[in-house]
Design an enzyme around this catalytic site. Structure first.
Site, PDB file in Angstrom:
ATOM      1  CG  ASN A  10      -5.631  -2.234   1.202  1.00 11.90           C
ATOM      2  OD1 ASN A  10      -6.305  -2.904   2.843  1.00 11.90           O
ATOM      3  ND2 ASN A  10      -5.358  -0.722   1.628  1.00 11.90           N
ATOM      4  CD1 TRP A  11      -9.322  -7.369  -0.583  1.00 15.32           C
ATOM      5  CD2 TRP A  11      -9.620  -8.668   0.766  1.00 15.32           C
ATOM      6  NE1 TRP A  11      -9.669  -8.459  -1.314  1.00 15.32           N
ATOM      7  CE2 TRP A  11     -10.088  -9.036  -0.899  1.00 15.32           C
ATOM      8  CE3 TRP A  11      -9.828  -9.944   1.827  1.00 15.32           C
ATOM      9  CZ2 TRP A  11     -10.502 -10.644  -1.423  1.00 15.32           C
ATOM     10  CZ3 TRP A  11     -10.392 -10.903   1.206  1.00 15.32           C
ATOM     11  CH2 TRP A  11     -10.347 -11.727  -0.405  1.00 15.32           C
ATOM     12  CE  LYS A  12      -8.233   1.365   1.976  1.00 14.52           C
ATOM     13  NZ  LYS A  12      -8.536   2.421   1.547  1.00 14.52           N
ATOM     14  CG  HIS A  96      -3.054   2.541   2.710  1.00 19.53           C
ATOM     15  ND1 HIS A  96      -3.631   3.310   3.034  1.00 19.53           N
ATOM     16  CD2 HIS A  96      -3.111   2.121   1.446  1.00 19.53           C
ATOM     17  CE1 HIS A  96      -4.915   2.980   2.677  1.00 19.53           C
ATOM     18  NE2 HIS A  96      -4.558   2.166   1.454  1.00 19.53           N
ATOM     19  CD  GLU A  98      -7.174   3.678   4.458  1.00 19.22           C
ATOM     20  OE1 GLU A  98      -6.919   2.361   4.870  1.00 19.22           O
ATOM     21  OE2 GLU A  98      -7.651   4.241   3.769  1.00 19.22           O
ATOM     22  CD  GLU A 168      -3.259   4.196  -1.953  1.00 22.47           C
ATOM     23  OE1 GLU A 168      -3.791   3.059  -3.155  1.00 22.47           O
ATOM     24  OE2 GLU A 168      -3.070   3.935  -0.659  1.00 22.47           O
ATOM     25  N   GLY A 174     -10.909   6.113  -1.266  1.00 24.66           N
ATOM     26  CA  GLY A 174     -12.283   6.384  -0.387  1.00 24.66           C
ATOM     27  C   GLY A 174     -13.005   7.414  -0.026  1.00 24.66           C
ATOM     28  CB  SER A 214     -11.995   7.309  -6.187  1.00 25.67           C
ATOM     29  OG  SER A 214     -12.019   7.021  -4.438  1.00 25.67           O
ATOM     30  N   GLY A 235      -9.167   0.108  -3.268  1.00 28.96           N
ATOM     31  CA  GLY A 235      -9.876  -0.517  -1.637  1.00 28.96           C
ATOM     32  C   GLY A 235     -11.490  -0.807  -2.144  1.00 28.96           C
ATOM     33  N   GLY A 236     -11.940   0.154  -1.945  1.00 28.71           N
ATOM     34  CA  GLY A 236     -13.322  -0.112  -1.730  1.00 28.71           C
ATOM     35  C   GLY A 236     -14.197  -0.879  -3.248  1.00 28.71           C
TER      36      GLY A 236
END
Ligand code: PEP
Length: 251
Positions: A10-12, A96, A98, A168, A174, A214, A235-236
Site C-alpha cells: 500500500n503506497w498510500k 483501511h 487511515e 491491521e 506505521g 510494520s 505500507g512503509g
C-alpha cells in the site's frame, strides 16, 4: 485447501508518477520468478495508468487504495468500480484504518464499498483492526467481530471466499511496533473461526487473512510461518524496492 499467499503493498499518498513507475519496474523485475504467491501493489490514483502499463506483462496485481460503491454520478472525489476496472485494477483496499480514523469512514460505508467492488469483480482487501485502547480494554475480538459482521453484511456465500481480510491493529500501523506472532496468530485463528460461524467451513478455509502493521524484511518470515497468516499488507516497507523484494521472497 491451500491458500496462495498474497503480499500487498500500500503506497498510500507517496510517490510522484515518475517514482511510481520506477518502483513498479523494480517490483516487476523482483517478482518475475516468484512461484506460488501473489504480489499486489496499490499506487496513488494518479499513477494507476502509468503503473498499469508497466504491470501489463507481469503477474503483479494492480489495486486501488479505495473504491466507491456507485458506478457513476455525483460523488466528488471518489472513483467507481468500472473506472478502476477500466484502468486495470483487479483489487481494491477497503476500510483501511487511515480511511476510518482520518476520514470518518464507518462500517456501513465500508460494507457498501465491498459490495460495489464484488459486483464488478474487483476483490476487496477488507481492513479491520483495533486501537490500542480497545486492545488494552480486552475488547479486541469483539471489535473485530463487529467490524467483520458489519463490513460483510449481505455479502453472499458465493462472494465471501474470494474476499481478502487484512488484520491491521491500528497501533501497529506505521509505528514500527509489530504485533507479536502469538497475538497475530490468535486473531487470525479467531477470524477464520468467525468466517466459519458466519458462512461455512469451506469459506473459512479458503479465505485469505493478511497481517498488516510494520511488516518489514526482518519480521516477515516469522509472521508468514504462522498457520493462519496468508500474507501481508505492507505500507512503509513497500516503498523501498529492496525491502519489498525481500518481503515478497519470504521463506
Ligand atoms: C498499512 O498501510 O496498511 C500498513 C500496514 O502500514 P505500515 O506497514 O507502514 O505499518
Amino acid at each position: 485447501m491451500s491458500r496462495k499467499p498474497l503480499i500487498a503493498g500500500n503506497w498510500k499518498m507517496n510517490t510522484s508518477i515518475a517514482e511510481a513507475e520506477h518502483l513498479a519496474q523494480a517490483i516487476v523485475r523482483a517478482s518475475a520468478d516468484l512461484q506460488n504467491r501473489e504480489v499486489m501493489i496499490a499506487p496513488p490514483y494518479i499513477s494507476l495508468a502509468a503503473v498499469a502499463d508497466i504491470l501489463a506483462d507481469s503477474e503483479v496485481i494492480l489495486a486501488a487504495q479505495n473504491i466507491c460503491w456507485a458506478e457513476k454520478g455525483a460523488f466528488t472525489g471518489e472513483i467507481s468500480p468500472p473506472m478502476l476496472k477500466d484502468i486495470g485494477c483487479r483489487m481494491a483496499i477497503v476500510g483501511h484504518s487511515e480511511r476510518r480514523h482520518l476520514f470518518g469512514e464507518n462500517d456501513a460505508m465500508i460494507n457498501k464499498r465491498i459490495s460495489g467492488a464484488m459486483e464488478h469483480g474487483i476483490i476487496p482487501v477488507f481492513c479491520i483492526g483495533e486501537t490500542l485502547a480497545e486492545r488494552e480494554a480486552d475488547n479486541t475480538m469483539k471489535i473485530l467481530e463487529d467490524q467483520v459482521r458489519h463490513g460483510l453484511k449481505d455479502i453472499s456465500i458465493t462472494d465471501a471466499g474470494s474476499i481478502v481480510i487484512a488484520y491491521e491493529p491500528v497501533w501497529a500501523i506505521g509505528t514500527g511496533k509489530t504485533a507479536t506472532t502469538k497475538q497475530v496468530q490468535e486473531v487470525h485463528h479467531f477470524l477464520r473461526n468467525l468466517m466459519e460461524r458466519l458462512y461455512e467451513k469451506n469459506i473459512a478455509s479458503e479465505i485469505r487473512i493478511l497481517y498488516g502493521g510494520s511488516v518489514n524484511a526482518t519480521n516477515v518470515d516469522e509472521l508468514m510461518a504462522q498457520p493462519d497468516v496468508d500474507g501481508a499488507l505492507v505500507g512503509g516497507a513497500a516503498l523501498d524496492a529492496g525491502s519489498f523484494e525481500r518481503i515478497i521472497n519470504f521463506q
